[in-house]
Enzyme design. Structure first.
Site, PDB file in Angstrom:
ATOM      1  N   ASP A  12       0.893  -1.124   0.005  1.00  0.00           N
ATOM      2  CA  ASP A  12       0.041   0.129  -0.172  1.00  0.00           C
ATOM      3  C   ASP A  12       0.737   1.224  -0.062  1.00  0.00           C
ATOM      4  O   ASP A  12       1.823   1.367   0.709  1.00  0.00           O
ATOM      5  CB  ASP A  12      -0.958  -0.158   1.209  1.00  0.00           C
ATOM      6  CG  ASP A  12      -1.730   0.957   1.098  1.00  0.00           C
ATOM      7  OD1 ASP A  12      -2.407   1.473   0.020  1.00  0.00           O
ATOM      8  OD2 ASP A  12      -2.595   1.414   2.316  1.00  0.00           O
ATOM      9  N   ARG A  25      -0.301   9.677  -9.167  1.00  0.00           N
ATOM     10  CA  ARG A  25      -0.389   8.270  -8.614  1.00  0.00           C
ATOM     11  C   ARG A  25       0.019   7.104  -9.395  1.00  0.00           C
ATOM     12  O   ARG A  25       0.647   6.244  -8.786  1.00  0.00           O
ATOM     13  CB  ARG A  25      -1.889   8.023  -8.566  1.00  0.00           C
ATOM     14  CG  ARG A  25      -2.749   9.098  -7.532  1.00  0.00           C
ATOM     15  CD  ARG A  25      -4.095   8.533  -7.340  1.00  0.00           C
ATOM     16  NE  ARG A  25      -4.339   7.218  -7.085  1.00  0.00           N
ATOM     17  CZ  ARG A  25      -4.307   6.533  -5.743  1.00  0.00           C
ATOM     18  NH1 ARG A  25      -3.861   7.396  -4.565  1.00  0.00           N
ATOM     19  NH2 ARG A  25      -4.523   5.407  -5.367  1.00  0.00           N
ATOM     20  N   HIS A  29       2.715   3.934  -8.908  1.00  0.00           N
ATOM     21  CA  HIS A  29       2.731   2.075  -9.249  1.00  0.00           C
ATOM     22  C   HIS A  29       3.955   1.981 -10.070  1.00  0.00           C
ATOM     23  O   HIS A  29       4.185   0.933  -9.768  1.00  0.00           O
ATOM     24  CB  HIS A  29       1.364   2.143 -10.115  1.00  0.00           C
ATOM     25  CG  HIS A  29       0.303   2.393  -9.202  1.00  0.00           C
ATOM     26  ND1 HIS A  29       0.208   1.771  -8.085  1.00  0.00           N
ATOM     27  CD2 HIS A  29      -0.885   3.082  -9.625  1.00  0.00           C
ATOM     28  CE1 HIS A  29      -1.288   2.022  -7.695  1.00  0.00           C
ATOM     29  NE2 HIS A  29      -1.703   2.966  -8.653  1.00  0.00           N
ATOM     30  N   SER A  57      -7.418  -5.408  -5.929  1.00  0.00           N
ATOM     31  CA  SER A  57      -8.427  -5.983  -5.084  1.00  0.00           C
ATOM     32  C   SER A  57      -9.636  -6.163  -5.806  1.00  0.00           C
ATOM     33  O   SER A  57     -10.075  -5.249  -6.857  1.00  0.00           O
ATOM     34  CB  SER A  57      -8.639  -5.516  -3.813  1.00  0.00           C
ATOM     35  OG  SER A  57      -9.280  -4.251  -3.883  1.00  0.00           O
ATOM     36  N   GLU A  59     -12.175  -4.558  -4.831  1.00  0.00           N
ATOM     37  CA  GLU A  59     -12.679  -3.212  -4.520  1.00  0.00           C
ATOM     38  C   GLU A  59     -11.981  -2.180  -5.466  1.00  0.00           C
ATOM     39  O   GLU A  59     -12.540  -1.062  -5.755  1.00  0.00           O
ATOM     40  CB  GLU A  59     -12.498  -2.940  -3.062  1.00  0.00           C
ATOM     41  CG  GLU A  59     -13.507  -3.554  -2.014  1.00  0.00           C
ATOM     42  CD  GLU A  59     -13.261  -4.994  -1.737  1.00  0.00           C
ATOM     43  OE1 GLU A  59     -11.942  -5.504  -1.999  1.00  0.00           O
ATOM     44  OE2 GLU A  59     -14.145  -5.885  -1.639  1.00  0.00           O
ATOM     45  N   LEU A 122      10.500 -20.911  -5.707  1.00  0.00           N
ATOM     46  CA  LEU A 122       9.555 -19.779  -5.044  1.00  0.00           C
ATOM     47  C   LEU A 122       8.352 -19.875  -5.786  1.00  0.00           C
ATOM     48  O   LEU A 122       8.327 -19.780  -7.062  1.00  0.00           O
ATOM     49  CB  LEU A 122      10.236 -18.481  -5.044  1.00  0.00           C
ATOM     50  CG  LEU A 122       9.264 -17.118  -4.638  1.00  0.00           C
ATOM     51  CD1 LEU A 122       8.873 -17.208  -3.261  1.00  0.00           C
ATOM     52  CD2 LEU A 122       9.937 -15.974  -4.999  1.00  0.00           C
ATOM     53  N   ARG A 178      -5.283  -1.704   8.444  1.00  0.00           N
ATOM     54  CA  ARG A 178      -6.489  -2.742   8.114  1.00  0.00           C
ATOM     55  C   ARG A 178      -6.078  -3.723   7.181  1.00  0.00           C
ATOM     56  O   ARG A 178      -4.906  -3.820   6.914  1.00  0.00           O
ATOM     57  CB  ARG A 178      -7.451  -1.591   7.428  1.00  0.00           C
ATOM     58  CG  ARG A 178      -7.414  -1.018   6.571  1.00  0.00           C
ATOM     59  CD  ARG A 178      -8.551  -0.128   5.956  1.00  0.00           C
ATOM     60  NE  ARG A 178      -8.037   0.601   4.565  1.00  0.00           N
ATOM     61  CZ  ARG A 178      -7.804   2.047   4.667  1.00  0.00           C
ATOM     62  NH1 ARG A 178      -8.257   2.546   5.951  1.00  0.00           N
ATOM     63  NH2 ARG A 178      -7.485   2.568   3.779  1.00  0.00           N
ATOM     64  N   SER A 180      -8.097  -4.985   4.675  1.00  0.00           N
ATOM     65  CA  SER A 180      -8.603  -4.817   3.238  1.00  0.00           C
ATOM     66  C   SER A 180      -9.279  -6.031   2.522  1.00  0.00           C
ATOM     67  O   SER A 180      -8.795  -6.061   1.160  1.00  0.00           O
ATOM     68  CB  SER A 180      -7.775  -4.147   2.459  1.00  0.00           C
ATOM     69  OG  SER A 180      -7.416  -2.662   3.047  1.00  0.00           O
ATOM     70  N   GLU A 191       1.732 -13.662  11.962  1.00  0.00           N
ATOM     71  CA  GLU A 191       2.183 -12.397  12.877  1.00  0.00           C
ATOM     72  C   GLU A 191       1.969 -11.154  11.771  1.00  0.00           C
ATOM     73  O   GLU A 191       2.353 -11.124  10.443  1.00  0.00           O
ATOM     74  CB  GLU A 191       3.591 -12.408  13.038  1.00  0.00           C
ATOM     75  CG  GLU A 191       4.077 -13.523  13.898  1.00  0.00           C
ATOM     76  CD  GLU A 191       3.378 -13.761  15.375  1.00  0.00           C
ATOM     77  OE1 GLU A 191       3.117 -12.640  15.865  1.00  0.00           O
ATOM     78  OE2 GLU A 191       3.099 -14.811  15.811  1.00  0.00           O
TER      79      GLU A 191
HETATM   80  C1  FPP Z   1      -2.075  -0.124  -3.377  1.00  0.00           C
HETATM   81  O1  FPP Z   1      -1.587   1.412  -3.368  1.00  0.00           O
HETATM   82  C2  FPP Z   1      -1.228  -0.498  -4.554  1.00  0.00           C
HETATM   83  C3  FPP Z   1      -2.117  -1.064  -5.771  1.00  0.00           C
HETATM   84  C4  FPP Z   1      -3.454  -1.125  -5.696  1.00  0.00           C
HETATM   85  C5  FPP Z   1      -1.448  -1.583  -6.843  1.00  0.00           C
HETATM   86  C6  FPP Z   1      -0.227  -2.405  -6.387  1.00  0.00           C
HETATM   87  C7  FPP Z   1       0.686  -2.637  -7.519  1.00  0.00           C
HETATM   88  C8  FPP Z   1       1.921  -2.437  -7.658  1.00  0.00           C
HETATM   89  C9  FPP Z   1       2.846  -2.294  -6.389  1.00  0.00           C
HETATM   90  C10 FPP Z   1       2.665  -2.122  -9.104  1.00  0.00           C
HETATM   91  C11 FPP Z   1       2.313  -3.209  -9.865  1.00  0.00           C
HETATM   92  C12 FPP Z   1       2.635  -4.607  -9.435  1.00  0.00           C
HETATM   93  C13 FPP Z   1       2.600  -5.829 -10.669  1.00  0.00           C
HETATM   94  C14 FPP Z   1       2.696  -7.053 -10.240  1.00  0.00           C
HETATM   95  C15 FPP Z   1       2.403  -5.166 -11.919  1.00  0.00           C
HETATM   96  P1  FPP Z   1      -2.468   2.645  -3.390  1.00  0.00           P
HETATM   97  O2  FPP Z   1      -2.563   3.013  -5.015  1.00  0.00           O
HETATM   98  O3  FPP Z   1      -3.859   2.114  -2.835  1.00  0.00           O
HETATM   99  O4  FPP Z   1      -1.910   3.503  -2.711  1.00  0.00           O
HETATM  100  P2  FPP Z   1      -2.509   4.827  -1.707  1.00  0.00           P
HETATM  101  O5  FPP Z   1      -3.089   4.293  -0.423  1.00  0.00           O
HETATM  102  O6  FPP Z   1      -1.504   5.774  -1.423  1.00  0.00           O
HETATM  103  O7  FPP Z   1      -3.748   5.300  -2.679  1.00  0.00           O
END
Ligand code: FPP
Length: 224
Positions: A12, A25, A29, A57, A59, A122, A178, A180, A191
């Site tokens: 996150d 944003r 990513h 997710s 959501e 892995l 949380r 989620s 843990e």
């Molecule tokens: C949550 O941060 C992150 C995501 C919903 C996407 C996770 C994706 C990656 C780590 C990169 C892509 C991975 C692959 C395997 C292609 P958020 O956007 O909810 O952050 P925020 O809480 O700051 O809004």
């Protein structure tokens, strides 16, 4: 010292990282994906056999279309560029979640899983369109359909994570406490580590520190 078989991570903070650095944003990513690659390397170095990553997710569909498209483009390019390398490194990729994406993405995911299915070093469970509640409902429906007993063994068997030991530890970055809708059944005795840093700032040293802390925890499982 506790042995670590399975680490699960809620990655996150990408969005906030992108904004904080006066960018978008989506840049967060892109940066977050670099951390995914680093975490895979560190997981292997630590001889951990299972890594579950929450990438999208059920959501997350509520997000703007532009961000969703960006995330899936990132995923597509990642798999197209890296799956051969992951395969060479003896890494198995498994998607957890309902695969109802575009035909192109669904195919790419299935091909990537098939190509790496025999690998042993892995296993990466990539959670995509994943939600724990819908996973549980799906498991109960399968139990009903197959007329088997409702017990812990069978519920675990019909989850997307079947054949994966429950996570020893769950890490959530991004300074939010949380769960989620992530692995709610599987983390019954995990843990949990809440990390203040945003995902793109989560470096190898931060990960190693958590692993070291985990190894020293006294795990009682209800005993004393
Ligand atoms: C949550 O941060 C992150 C995501 C919903 C996407 C996770 C994706 C990656 C780590 C990169 C892509 C991975 C692959 C395997 C292609 P958020 O956007 O909810 O952050 P925020 O809480 O700051 O809004």
């Amino acid at each position: 010292m506790n042995h670590i078989r399975h680490v699960a991570i809620i990655m996150d903070g990408n969005g906030r990282w992108g904004i904080k650095h006066k960018k978008s944003r989506n840049l967060g990513h892109r940066e977050g994906l670099k951390i995914v690659e680093q975490v895979i390397k560190t997981t292997i170095k630590n001889k951990i056999k299972f890594l579950t990553l929450y990438a999208f997710s059920t959501e997350n569909w509520k997000r703007p279309k532009k961000e969703i498209n960006f995330l899936f483009n990132l995923l597509e390019n990642f798999l197209l560029n890296k799956i051969t390398d992951l395969n060479k490194q003896n890494i198995k990729l498994k998607i957890i979640g309902k695969k109802n994406f575009s035909r192109k993405i669904n195919n790419l995911l299935s091909v990537s899983e098939k190509k790496t299915m025999k690998n042993k070093r892995l296993q990466i469970n990539l959670a995509l369109n994943y939600g724990s509640k819908s996973e549980l409902i799906n498991a109960f429906k399968l139990i009903q359909k197959n007329k088997v007993k409702i017990n812990e063994k069978n519920i675990s068997k019909y989850l997307f994570t079947n054949n994966t030991p429950d996570p020893d530890l769950l890490i959530r970055t991004g300074n939010t406490k949380r769960l989620s809708n992530f692995l709610l059944w599987q983390i019954a005795y995990s843990e949990i580590f809440f990390e203040k840093k945003l995902w793109p700032d989560f470096k190898e040293n931060d990960y190693n520190k958590i692993l070291e802390k985990f190894k020293k925890i006294k795990r009682n499982y209800g005993n004393i």
